[in-house]
Enzyme design. Sequence first.
Site, PDB file in Angstrom:
ATOM      1  N   ALA A  32       0.879  -1.161   0.000  1.00 40.60           N
ATOM      2  CA  ALA A  32       0.000   0.000   0.000  1.00 40.60           C
ATOM      3  C   ALA A  32       0.917   1.211   0.000  1.00 40.60           C
ATOM      4  O   ALA A  32       1.223   1.781   1.038  1.00 40.60           O
ATOM      5  CB  ALA A  32      -0.920   0.010   1.205  1.00 40.60           C
TER       6      ALA A  32
ATOM      7  N   ASN B  23      -5.658   3.853 -14.486  1.00 43.13           N
ATOM      8  CA  ASN B  23      -5.682   3.086 -13.236  1.00 43.13           C
ATOM      9  C   ASN B  23      -7.032   3.325 -12.571  1.00 43.13           C
ATOM     10  O   ASN B  23      -7.233   4.326 -11.879  1.00 43.13           O
ATOM     11  CB  ASN B  23      -4.528   3.518 -12.340  1.00 43.13           C
TER      12      ASN B  23
ATOM     13  N   CYS C  56      -6.603   0.441  -8.461  1.00 44.31           N
ATOM     14  CA  CYS C  56      -5.759   0.329  -7.269  1.00 44.31           C
ATOM     15  C   CYS C  56      -6.636  -0.032  -6.065  1.00 44.31           C
ATOM     16  O   CYS C  56      -7.618   0.659  -5.786  1.00 44.31           O
ATOM     17  CB  CYS C  56      -5.039   1.656  -7.024  1.00 44.31           C
TER      18      CYS C  56
ATOM     19  N   GLY D  72       0.018 -10.339 -13.469  1.00 48.73           N
ATOM     20  CA  GLY D  72      -0.311 -10.948 -12.179  1.00 48.73           C
ATOM     21  C   GLY D  72       0.527 -12.192 -11.958  1.00 48.73           C
ATOM     22  O   GLY D  72       0.188 -13.275 -12.418  1.00 48.73           O
TER      23      GLY D  72
END
Lengths: 268, 300
Positions: B68, B121, B124, B239
């Site tokens: 984060a 984006n 997030c 990923g």
Amino acid sequence: MHAPNVLEIKKIIEESETVKTLIFDWKMDGTENNPQPGQFMMVWNFEDEKPMSISLIDPIEEKIGISIKKVGDFTQQIHELEEGDQLGLRGPYGRGFEIKGSKILAIGGGIGMAPIASFVDHAQKRGVHVDVISASMTKNELLFVERMKKTGAHVLTCTDDGTCGFQGFATDRVEGLLKDSSYDMAVTCGPELMMKGIFDMVDTHHIPTQFSMERYMKCALGLCGQCCVDNEGWRICVEGPVFWSHELKMIKEFGKYHRDASGTRNYY
Amino acid sequence: MLETELCGIKLKNPTMLAAGIMGSTASSLNWVYRCGAGAVITKSFSIQPNFGYKNPTTVEVSGGVINAIGLSNPGLETFKKELQSIDKGIPKLASIYGASPDEFAHLATSIEDMVDMIELNVSCPHAMGGCGAAIGQDPELTYKVVNAVKKSVSVPVVAKLTPNVTDLTEIAVNAQKGGADAITLINSLGPGLKIDIKTAKPILSNGFGGMSGPAIKPVALRCVFEVYAAVNVPIIGVGGISNYQDAVEFLYSGASAVQIGTAIMYNGPEIFAEICQGLEKFMIEHKFQNIDEMVGLAHV
């Protein structure tokens, strides 16, 4: 696993009015868990986490030391801790110092003495002679002088106000030494502008030198890119923090600017 | 053999840097490209500078990391200077984020001349103030953001989506309706949590963080597979890709290109060249002439 290892503070050494060394038990299993001089740890006080140099590495007693100067909220909080309190450490991270040759000049300015002290221990144990310049603003802030003398290193003190040893900047002291002595290499850590001055000098004298750089760090895992330096893009947390002179030549921002937590440039 | 084309942009190979990884400066992006990436993507930036969250911002867990960082960036005006310093000839994507269609459109129009594509984006998982997944979890908002950008710029627009939704296909179809030229799948998973058991405290200062790394690969792969069957635009898979075999799986699943992020922690930026060498060897062994022949093979 790159997660903080929460450890008890076994001992606290007051090095000066503003610097404390915290000693922790640290398993030395001969793997990358064993810190090298010049490497750093991410220190977590359960509210924030910052990179700190390892100032003591004792593989026999299996202990490490982190020396922290009181400069802001985070370090203030750490200074208030007592023996028996806990801190999280993850690491060791980065590329440390190497030893080349048999006569080395080590220069530390202020809290930059922290990695230099562990380097001096390491080099002296291997029979390498080290001349150390321990520099600070004033006598009370000189760090690790007695400890390094005990290793057999030749310690030269240097203070801006002349209260102990040479009066003047570390760069002035280095200049004098380079005229009289010959070194196989040098290592240095301290304020960037001090290192910039040393960089120019050792370059003229053709002495291979290692410099320990500091940049704002977030992940310390080589992912976030926060500590990448212009123009090569190297990550201080992985490719550094220690760089040889010829590498430092390619770090164009050295001595000019660094970036804050947002990535905005702050010029020196 | 690895050369391919994505939304009309020629790439020397189908690997790209993932957004958020080593993408804050032109210097690091240039280095990643020299290490073999086919394209680079900036870290997401916004109109105003943002300091992000306090440390710890990243921690390793089994199978990857959770982070984060908090979308820290120096803001549009400063980032424009970085974009201008990226070496000529490098296919580059800007990743942008905002809290509204207008903010996205403003960012996109401000930088479209400096980049080859723009990745939005909207995914997030730990952004504040109505940014990130707050948009990408809402099909209507996703449509509006993509559409506002698409109407404002002439470069290809890529929507990067979050897997943390009930029906990813619906979101992807809406992104396509909004005019997305491609879709990136997936952003980090979760969010996840890591607790230190000696202190009973979450390690990340934000508590939760997005999960990335090898453990999320099966989820990412399923997302690509599912969306491939539902849209007509290229998909960029991301990923947990750590080696060429992973890249092949993503291509077979329906990705036209792949992004690499967390694997850089284990292998350094040199991972791009390693994956490309492995992929080329695999293609020769399996008699593929080009990347396109591999895309979506798992659906046949």
